[in-house]
Design a protein around this motif. Structure first.
Motif, PDB file in Angstrom:
ATOM      1  N   PHE A  66       0.829  -1.201   0.000  1.00  0.00           N
ATOM      2  CA  PHE A  66       0.000   0.000   0.000  1.00  0.00           C
ATOM      3  C   PHE A  66       0.863   1.250   0.000  1.00  0.00           C
ATOM      4  CE2 PHE A  66      -2.199  -3.498   2.151  1.00  0.00           C
ATOM      5  CZ  PHE A  66      -3.191  -3.704   1.203  1.00  0.00           C
ATOM      6  N   MET A  67       0.959   1.889  -1.186  1.00  0.00           N
ATOM      7  CA  MET A  67       1.770   3.088  -1.388  1.00  0.00           C
ATOM      8  C   MET A  67       1.058   4.005  -2.370  1.00  0.00           C
ATOM      9  SD  MET A  67       5.458   1.299  -2.072  1.00  0.00           S
ATOM     10  CE  MET A  67       4.777   0.097  -3.211  1.00  0.00           C
ATOM     11  N   PRO A  68       1.395   5.295  -2.337  1.00  0.00           N
ATOM     12  CA  PRO A  68       0.845   6.215  -3.344  1.00  0.00           C
ATOM     13  C   PRO A  68       1.552   6.031  -4.689  1.00  0.00           C
ATOM     14  CG  PRO A  68       2.380   7.372  -1.919  1.00  0.00           C
ATOM     15  CD  PRO A  68       2.247   5.971  -1.364  1.00  0.00           C
ATOM     16  N   VAL A  69       1.072   6.678  -5.696  1.00  0.00           N
ATOM     17  CA  VAL A  69       1.608   6.709  -7.070  1.00  0.00           C
ATOM     18  C   VAL A  69       1.427   5.359  -7.748  1.00  0.00           C
ATOM     19  CG1 VAL A  69       3.530   7.298  -8.589  1.00  0.00           C
ATOM     20  CG2 VAL A  69       3.264   8.523  -6.420  1.00  0.00           C
ATOM     21  N   MET A  70       2.166   4.327  -7.286  1.00  0.00           N
ATOM     22  CA  MET A  70       1.993   2.964  -7.798  1.00  0.00           C
ATOM     23  C   MET A  70       2.128   2.025  -6.606  1.00  0.00           C
ATOM     24  SD  MET A  70       4.258   0.657 -10.487  1.00  0.00           S
ATOM     25  CE  MET A  70       3.775   1.487 -12.005  1.00  0.00           C
ATOM     26  N   ASP A  71       1.041   1.322  -6.283  1.00  0.00           N
ATOM     27  CA  ASP A  71       1.079   0.418  -5.132  1.00  0.00           C
ATOM     28  C   ASP A  71       1.795  -0.888  -5.484  1.00  0.00           C
ATOM     29  OD1 ASP A  71      -0.729  -1.162  -6.567  1.00  0.00           O
ATOM     30  OD2 ASP A  71      -2.417  -0.741  -5.264  1.00  0.00           O
ATOM     31  N   GLY A  72       1.922  -1.747  -4.481  1.00  0.00           N
ATOM     32  CA  GLY A  72       2.634  -3.001  -4.671  1.00  0.00           C
ATOM     33  C   GLY A  72       2.014  -3.923  -5.698  1.00  0.00           C
ATOM     34  N   TRP A  73       0.688  -3.966  -5.742  1.00  0.00           N
ATOM     35  CA  TRP A  73       0.020  -4.822  -6.736  1.00  0.00           C
ATOM     36  C   TRP A  73       0.322  -4.354  -8.162  1.00  0.00           C
ATOM     37  CZ3 TRP A  73      -0.813  -8.958  -4.311  1.00  0.00           C
ATOM     38  CH2 TRP A  73      -1.377  -8.989  -3.045  1.00  0.00           C
ATOM     39  N   SER A  74       0.271  -3.045  -8.381  1.00  0.00           N
ATOM     40  CA  SER A  74       0.587  -2.508  -9.713  1.00  0.00           C
ATOM     41  C   SER A  74       2.065  -2.717 -10.037  1.00  0.00           C
ATOM     42  CB  SER A  74       0.246  -1.020  -9.793  1.00  0.00           C
ATOM     43  OG  SER A  74      -1.140  -0.835  -9.662  1.00  0.00           O
ATOM     44  N   PHE A  75       2.921  -2.578  -9.030  1.00  0.00           N
ATOM     45  CA  PHE A  75       4.346  -2.855  -9.234  1.00  0.00           C
ATOM     46  C   PHE A  75       4.520  -4.289  -9.716  1.00  0.00           C
ATOM     47  CE2 PHE A  75       8.222  -4.872  -7.841  1.00  0.00           C
ATOM     48  CZ  PHE A  75       9.193  -4.037  -8.379  1.00  0.00           C
ATOM     49  N   LEU A  76       3.856  -5.228  -9.044  1.00  0.00           N
ATOM     50  CA  LEU A  76       3.991  -6.638  -9.428  1.00  0.00           C
ATOM     51  C   LEU A  76       3.516  -6.889 -10.854  1.00  0.00           C
ATOM     52  CD1 LEU A  76       2.904  -8.262  -6.061  1.00  0.00           C
ATOM     53  CD2 LEU A  76       5.159  -8.467  -7.141  1.00  0.00           C
ATOM     54  N   LYS A  77       2.434  -6.238 -11.239  1.00  0.00           N
ATOM     55  CA  LYS A  77       1.930  -6.370 -12.613  1.00  0.00           C
ATOM     56  C   LYS A  77       2.971  -5.861 -13.609  1.00  0.00           C
ATOM     57  CE  LYS A  77      -1.949  -5.060 -15.538  1.00  0.00           C
ATOM     58  NZ  LYS A  77      -3.164  -4.263 -15.656  1.00  0.00           N
ATOM     59  N   ASN A  78       3.542  -4.689 -13.323  1.00  0.00           N
ATOM     60  CA  ASN A  78       4.563  -4.113 -14.204  1.00  0.00           C
ATOM     61  C   ASN A  78       5.852  -4.929 -14.172  1.00  0.00           C
ATOM     62  OD1 ASN A  78       3.779  -1.278 -15.427  1.00  0.00           O
ATOM     63  ND2 ASN A  78       2.789  -1.462 -13.446  1.00  0.00           N
ATOM     64  N   PHE A  79       6.222  -5.429 -12.990  1.00  0.00           N
ATOM     65  CA  PHE A  79       7.427  -6.244 -12.861  1.00  0.00           C
ATOM     66  C   PHE A  79       7.299  -7.511 -13.696  1.00  0.00           C
ATOM     67  CE2 PHE A  79       9.989  -9.566 -10.916  1.00  0.00           C
ATOM     68  CZ  PHE A  79      11.218  -8.936 -10.816  1.00  0.00           C
ATOM     69  N   THR A  80       6.131  -8.142 -13.649  1.00  0.00           N
ATOM     70  CA  THR A  80       5.895  -9.352 -14.427  1.00  0.00           C
ATOM     71  C   THR A  80       6.099  -9.086 -15.922  1.00  0.00           C
ATOM     72  OG1 THR A  80       4.368 -10.179 -12.754  1.00  0.00           O
ATOM     73  CG2 THR A  80       4.194 -11.155 -14.947  1.00  0.00           C
ATOM     74  N   ALA A  81       5.703  -7.901 -16.358  1.00  0.00           N
ATOM     75  CA  ALA A  81       5.837  -7.547 -17.780  1.00  0.00           C
ATOM     76  C   ALA A  81       7.292  -7.315 -18.195  1.00  0.00           C
ATOM     77  CB  ALA A  81       5.007  -6.299 -18.082  1.00  0.00           C
ATOM     78  N   ILE A  82       8.155  -6.902 -17.267  1.00  0.00           N
ATOM     79  CA  ILE A  82       9.553  -6.598 -17.640  1.00  0.00           C
ATOM     80  C   ILE A  82      10.563  -7.635 -17.155  1.00  0.00           C
ATOM     81  CG2 ILE A  82       9.107  -4.105 -17.673  1.00  0.00           C
ATOM     82  CD1 ILE A  82      10.847  -4.020 -15.015  1.00  0.00           C
ATOM     83  N   GLN A  83      10.161  -8.556 -16.306  1.00  0.00           N
ATOM     84  CA  GLN A  83      11.146  -9.431 -15.666  1.00  0.00           C
ATOM     85  C   GLN A  83      11.984 -10.247 -16.640  1.00  0.00           C
ATOM     86  OE1 GLN A  83       8.921 -11.695 -12.795  1.00  0.00           O
ATOM     87  NE2 GLN A  83       8.626 -13.393 -14.172  1.00  0.00           N
ATOM     88  N   THR A  84      11.445 -10.628 -17.792  1.00  0.00           N
ATOM     89  CA  THR A  84      12.240 -11.400 -18.746  1.00  0.00           C
ATOM     90  C   THR A  84      13.331 -10.550 -19.400  1.00  0.00           C
ATOM     91  OG1 THR A  84      10.649 -10.970 -20.521  1.00  0.00           O
ATOM     92  CG2 THR A  84      10.383 -13.024 -19.271  1.00  0.00           C
ATOM     93  N   LYS A  85      13.199  -9.228 -19.316  1.00  0.00           N
ATOM     94  CA  LYS A  85      14.205  -8.323 -19.882  1.00  0.00           C
ATOM     95  C   LYS A  85      15.311  -7.989 -18.883  1.00  0.00           C
ATOM     96  CE  LYS A  85      10.674  -6.279 -22.781  1.00  0.00           C
ATOM     97  NZ  LYS A  85       9.573  -5.367 -22.662  1.00  0.00           N
ATOM     98  N   LEU A  86      15.150  -8.407 -17.641  1.00  0.00           N
ATOM     99  CA  LEU A  86      16.138  -8.116 -16.615  1.00  0.00           C
ATOM    100  C   LEU A  86      17.304  -9.103 -16.709  1.00  0.00           C
ATOM    101  CD1 LEU A  86      13.755  -7.439 -13.585  1.00  0.00           C
ATOM    102  CD2 LEU A  86      14.778  -5.768 -15.143  1.00  0.00           C
ATOM    103  N   ALA A  87      18.502  -8.625 -16.425  1.00  0.00           N
ATOM    104  CA  ALA A  87      19.712  -9.436 -16.565  1.00  0.00           C
ATOM    105  C   ALA A  87      19.817 -10.553 -15.533  1.00  0.00           C
ATOM    106  CB  ALA A  87      20.945  -8.531 -16.478  1.00  0.00           C
ATOM    107  N   LYS A  88      18.953 -10.531 -14.524  1.00  0.00           N
ATOM    108  CA  LYS A  88      18.960 -11.616 -13.545  1.00  0.00           C
ATOM    109  C   LYS A  88      17.576 -11.772 -12.923  1.00  0.00           C
ATOM    110  CE  LYS A  88      20.862  -8.816  -9.780  1.00  0.00           C
ATOM    111  NZ  LYS A  88      22.018  -8.647  -8.917  1.00  0.00           N
ATOM    112  N   LYS A  89      17.376 -12.936 -12.326  1.00  0.00           N
ATOM    113  CA  LYS A  89      16.114 -13.214 -11.640  1.00  0.00           C
ATOM    114  C   LYS A  89      16.166 -12.550 -10.267  1.00  0.00           C
ATOM    115  CE  LYS A  89      13.267 -17.268 -10.649  1.00  0.00           C
ATOM    116  NZ  LYS A  89      12.459 -17.096  -9.641  1.00  0.00           N
TER     117      LYS A  89
END
Length: 134
Positions: A66-89
């Motif tokens: 629970f945070m302003p601007v982008m909460d943890g749930w939205s972060f997780l959604k966005n993270f899932t979309a970019i995680q394959t582009k990250l150089a490590k797990k």
């Protein structure tokens, strides 16, 4: 065993919690760097900017829900979309004041979430994370 964990990312809007978590992590003398973000958007931008730099990417993310601007749930959604582009797990641990079983169950259904920890994070809980990731 040599510690593989060098950098931690803490995403939480509570400055007091950030400070206390930094102290807990620093007191272990196991971590070189701690990146602090007050919302998920800043953290996602950081991850995208440094997606190919293994040294700048965190080894673990501690995420509030629970945070302003982008909460943890939205972060997780966005993270899932970019995680394959990250150089490590990067394993994500949700660290939240929520004790709602729905939040806990929802977090367990997200593949990138390793565990759900109820705030505050203790030195013992942090050392368990380090042991599990190493």
């Amino acid at each position: 065993m040599k510690n593989k964990i060098k950098n931690i990312c803490v995403i939480d809007d509570d400055k007091i919690y950030q400070y206390l978590t930094q102290r807990v992590i620093s007191d272990t003398h196991l971590i070189k760097g701690i990146e602090l973000f007050s919302n998920g958007l800043d953290a996602i931008n950081y991850l995208e900017t440094n997606s190919l730099d293994k040294k700048k990417l965190p080894d673990i993310i501690l995420l509030d829900l629970f945070m302003p601007v982008m909460d943890g749930w939205s972060f997780l959604k966005n993270f899932t979309a970019i995680q394959t582009k990250l150089a490590k797990k990067i394993p994500i641990y949700i660290v939240s004041s929520s004790i709602d079983p729905i939040d806990i169950q929802k977090s367990k259904s997200i593949v990138s979430v390793t565990d759900f920890i109820v705030k505050p994070i203790t030195k013992e809980a942090f050392l368990k994370i380090i042991k599990k990731v190493n």
